[in-house]
Design a protein around this motif. Structure first.
Motif, PDB file in Angstrom:
ATOM      1  N   THR A  22       0.851  -1.185   0.000  1.00  0.00           N
ATOM      2  CA  THR A  22       0.000   0.000   0.000  1.00  0.00           C
ATOM      3  C   THR A  22       0.883   1.229   0.000  1.00  0.00           C
ATOM      4  O   THR A  22       1.928   1.257   0.660  1.00  0.00           O
ATOM      5  CB  THR A  22      -0.918   0.029   1.242  1.00  0.00           C
ATOM      6  N   ALA A  23       0.476   2.247  -0.736  1.00  0.00           N
ATOM      7  CA  ALA A  23       1.210   3.509  -0.778  1.00  0.00           C
ATOM      8  C   ALA A  23       0.207   4.648  -0.649  1.00  0.00           C
ATOM      9  O   ALA A  23      -0.907   4.576  -1.178  1.00  0.00           O
ATOM     10  CB  ALA A  23       1.968   3.652  -2.090  1.00  0.00           C
ATOM     11  N   ASN A  45      -3.040   0.311  -3.823  1.00  0.00           N
ATOM     12  CA  ASN A  45      -2.524  -0.970  -3.361  1.00  0.00           C
ATOM     13  C   ASN A  45      -1.701  -1.596  -4.465  1.00  0.00           C
ATOM     14  O   ASN A  45      -1.672  -1.099  -5.594  1.00  0.00           O
ATOM     15  CB  ASN A  45      -3.663  -1.926  -2.990  1.00  0.00           C
ATOM     16  N   GLY A  46      -1.055  -2.696  -4.145  1.00  0.00           N
ATOM     17  CA  GLY A  46      -0.294  -3.418  -5.144  1.00  0.00           C
ATOM     18  C   GLY A  46      -0.295  -4.905  -4.868  1.00  0.00           C
ATOM     19  O   GLY A  46      -0.595  -5.342  -3.760  1.00  0.00           O
ATOM     20  N   PRO A  47       0.060  -5.703  -5.884  1.00  0.00           N
ATOM     21  CA  PRO A  47      -0.035  -7.161  -5.779  1.00  0.00           C
ATOM     22  C   PRO A  47       1.123  -7.833  -5.041  1.00  0.00           C
ATOM     23  O   PRO A  47       1.011  -8.970  -4.622  1.00  0.00           O
ATOM     24  CB  PRO A  47      -0.064  -7.612  -7.232  1.00  0.00           C
ATOM     25  N   SER A  48       2.254  -7.144  -4.914  1.00  0.00           N
ATOM     26  CA  SER A  48       3.411  -7.764  -4.272  1.00  0.00           C
ATOM     27  C   SER A  48       4.211  -6.705  -3.517  1.00  0.00           C
ATOM     28  O   SER A  48       3.886  -5.519  -3.573  1.00  0.00           O
ATOM     29  CB  SER A  48       4.287  -8.453  -5.312  1.00  0.00           C
ATOM     30  N   GLN A  49       5.243  -7.141  -2.852  1.00  0.00           N
ATOM     31  CA  GLN A  49       6.000  -6.252  -1.985  1.00  0.00           C
ATOM     32  C   GLN A  49       6.605  -5.080  -2.762  1.00  0.00           C
ATOM     33  O   GLN A  49       7.376  -5.268  -3.690  1.00  0.00           O
ATOM     34  CB  GLN A  49       7.105  -7.020  -1.275  1.00  0.00           C
ATOM     35  N   PHE A  50       6.212  -3.875  -2.366  1.00  0.00           N
ATOM     36  CA  PHE A  50       6.698  -2.615  -2.914  1.00  0.00           C
ATOM     37  C   PHE A  50       6.478  -2.472  -4.424  1.00  0.00           C
ATOM     38  O   PHE A  50       7.256  -1.840  -5.121  1.00  0.00           O
ATOM     39  CB  PHE A  50       8.161  -2.366  -2.532  1.00  0.00           C
ATOM     40  N   GLY A 106      -2.942   2.342  19.192  1.00  0.00           N
ATOM     41  CA  GLY A 106      -2.194   3.528  18.786  1.00  0.00           C
ATOM     42  C   GLY A 106      -2.164   3.653  17.276  1.00  0.00           C
ATOM     43  O   GLY A 106      -2.474   2.722  16.541  1.00  0.00           O
ATOM     44  N   GLY A 107      -1.787   4.829  16.808  1.00  0.00           N
ATOM     45  CA  GLY A 107      -1.799   5.079  15.375  1.00  0.00           C
ATOM     46  C   GLY A 107      -3.215   5.244  14.867  1.00  0.00           C
ATOM     47  O   GLY A 107      -4.125   5.583  15.616  1.00  0.00           O
ATOM     48  N   ALA A 108      -3.400   4.994  13.583  1.00  0.00           N
ATOM     49  CA  ALA A 108      -4.724   5.149  12.986  1.00  0.00           C
ATOM     50  C   ALA A 108      -4.796   4.347  11.693  1.00  0.00           C
ATOM     51  O   ALA A 108      -3.775   3.940  11.145  1.00  0.00           O
ATOM     52  CB  ALA A 108      -5.007   6.620  12.693  1.00  0.00           C
ATOM     53  N   PHE A 109      -6.017   4.140  11.238  1.00  0.00           N
ATOM     54  CA  PHE A 109      -6.251   3.528   9.938  1.00  0.00           C
ATOM     55  C   PHE A 109      -6.779   4.597   9.002  1.00  0.00           C
ATOM     56  O   PHE A 109      -7.726   5.302   9.322  1.00  0.00           O
ATOM     57  CB  PHE A 109      -7.266   2.388  10.038  1.00  0.00           C
ATOM     58  N   LEU A 110      -6.160   4.731   7.845  1.00  0.00           N
ATOM     59  CA  LEU A 110      -6.607   5.637   6.798  1.00  0.00           C
ATOM     60  C   LEU A 110      -7.334   4.790   5.767  1.00  0.00           C
ATOM     61  O   LEU A 110      -6.727   3.929   5.122  1.00  0.00           O
ATOM     62  CB  LEU A 110      -5.416   6.355   6.163  1.00  0.00           C
ATOM     63  N   ASP A 111      -8.642   4.968   5.656  1.00  0.00           N
ATOM     64  CA  ASP A 111      -9.465   4.203   4.725  1.00  0.00           C
ATOM     65  C   ASP A 111     -10.077   5.156   3.709  1.00  0.00           C
ATOM     66  O   ASP A 111     -10.703   6.143   4.082  1.00  0.00           O
ATOM     67  CB  ASP A 111     -10.591   3.472   5.462  1.00  0.00           C
ATOM     68  N   VAL A 112      -9.907   4.849   2.428  1.00  0.00           N
ATOM     69  CA  VAL A 112     -10.456   5.671   1.356  1.00  0.00           C
ATOM     70  C   VAL A 112     -11.252   4.761   0.420  1.00  0.00           C
ATOM     71  O   VAL A 112     -10.769   3.704   0.017  1.00  0.00           O
ATOM     72  CB  VAL A 112      -9.339   6.407   0.582  1.00  0.00           C
ATOM     73  N   LYS A 120     -17.390  -0.431  -6.323  1.00  0.00           N
ATOM     74  CA  LYS A 120     -16.650   0.117  -5.188  1.00  0.00           C
ATOM     75  C   LYS A 120     -15.183  -0.296  -5.247  1.00  0.00           C
ATOM     76  O   LYS A 120     -14.856  -1.450  -5.528  1.00  0.00           O
ATOM     77  CB  LYS A 120     -17.289  -0.412  -3.902  1.00  0.00           C
ATOM     78  N   ARG A 121     -14.337   0.691  -4.988  1.00  0.00           N
ATOM     79  CA  ARG A 121     -12.890   0.451  -4.892  1.00  0.00           C
ATOM     80  C   ARG A 121     -12.449   1.039  -3.561  1.00  0.00           C
ATOM     81  O   ARG A 121     -12.847   2.155  -3.222  1.00  0.00           O
ATOM     82  CB  ARG A 121     -12.183   1.148  -6.055  1.00  0.00           C
ATOM     83  N   GLU A 122     -11.652   0.305  -2.793  1.00  0.00           N
ATOM     84  CA  GLU A 122     -11.231   0.823  -1.496  1.00  0.00           C
ATOM     85  C   GLU A 122      -9.785   0.465  -1.218  1.00  0.00           C
ATOM     86  O   GLU A 122      -9.293  -0.580  -1.639  1.00  0.00           O
ATOM     87  CB  GLU A 122     -12.153   0.337  -0.378  1.00  0.00           C
ATOM     88  N   HIS A 123      -9.111   1.375  -0.508  1.00  0.00           N
ATOM     89  CA  HIS A 123      -7.727   1.185  -0.096  1.00  0.00           C
ATOM     90  C   HIS A 123      -7.623   1.577   1.375  1.00  0.00           C
ATOM     91  O   HIS A 123      -8.302   2.496   1.827  1.00  0.00           O
ATOM     92  CB  HIS A 123      -6.771   2.053  -0.918  1.00  0.00           C
ATOM     93  N   SER A 124      -6.746   0.881   2.090  1.00  0.00           N
ATOM     94  CA  SER A 124      -6.550   1.160   3.509  1.00  0.00           C
ATOM     95  C   SER A 124      -5.055   1.197   3.809  1.00  0.00           C
ATOM     96  O   SER A 124      -4.281   0.428   3.227  1.00  0.00           O
ATOM     97  CB  SER A 124      -7.224   0.072   4.346  1.00  0.00           C
ATOM     98  N   PHE A 125      -4.668   2.107   4.701  1.00  0.00           N
ATOM     99  CA  PHE A 125      -3.259   2.223   5.088  1.00  0.00           C
ATOM    100  C   PHE A 125      -3.193   2.373   6.601  1.00  0.00           C
ATOM    101  O   PHE A 125      -3.768   3.311   7.155  1.00  0.00           O
ATOM    102  CB  PHE A 125      -2.606   3.445   4.417  1.00  0.00           C
ATOM    103  N   PRO A 126      -2.495   1.456   7.306  1.00  0.00           N
ATOM    104  CA  PRO A 126      -2.339   1.597   8.751  1.00  0.00           C
ATOM    105  C   PRO A 126      -1.174   2.542   9.067  1.00  0.00           C
ATOM    106  O   PRO A 126      -0.057   2.333   8.611  1.00  0.00           O
ATOM    107  CB  PRO A 126      -2.030   0.171   9.212  1.00  0.00           C
TER     108      PRO A 126
END
Length: 163
Positions: A22-23, A45-50, A106-112, A120-126
């Motif tokens: 996720t970026a 998001n992406g299918p594999s690491q970075f 702690g921290g937060a979840f960023l959900d768009v 529907k398309r959704e992305h999430s970043f912790p």
């Protein structure tokens, strides 16, 4: 693991795991004579690491009011929803939703989320505590720039009228 990278006017976080990445990027656009400034957020998001699929990104403009809400976020979630952001009547019905929710540890979840024609398309970043702190401080620091209150305007003394 998150890898922040430095580009002037951009706050970006990249996270990659073995089968998922996720970026999220925040880019500052200052106020001009043509209009107010804003911060543009892109998340994907992406299918594999970075490796990221930028063709599936969701982009949102964050206004000064929304930046202020992000900067003051404490325990309650910050949520914005926009319906049909385009002025084009022929455009497909579209809804965008931004949510910054505190995480239990702690921290937060960023959900768009973006919904176009019912799809529907959704992305999430912790965000960890440090990333959340960076986002809050940079949202508040962006306010004077998006409003046109640059350092030049604030430092210059106003001219005084002769009495």
């Amino acid at each position: 693991m998150s890898v922040p990278r430095y580009t002037p006017g951009v706050l970006a976080f990249y996270r990659g795991k073995e089968h998922h990445s996720t970026a999220v990027q925040f880019r500052l656009y200052p106020s001009t004579a043509d209009g107010p400034g804003y911060v543009r957020m892109d998340i994907t998001n992406g299918p594999s690491q970075f490796h990221y699929d930028w063709s599936q990104k969701i982009a949102m403009k964050l206004s000064t009011i929304e930046l202020a809400a992000i900067g003051r976020q404490q325990q309650a979630p910050v949520i914005f929803t926009r319906e049909n952001p385009s002025n084009d009547p022929a455009a497909a019905p579209k809804t965008k939703r931004f949510a910054l929710k505190p995480a239990p540890r702690g921290g937060a979840f960023l959900d768009v989320t973006e919904t176009v024609n019912g799809q529907k398309r959704e992305h999430s970043f912790p965000l960890n505590d440090d990333e959340l702190l960076l986002l809050k401080h940079l949202a508040l620091a962006a306010l004077p720039i998006t409003l046109g209150w640059t350092a030049d305007l604030c430092v210059k003394a106003p001219e005084r009228e002769a009495v």
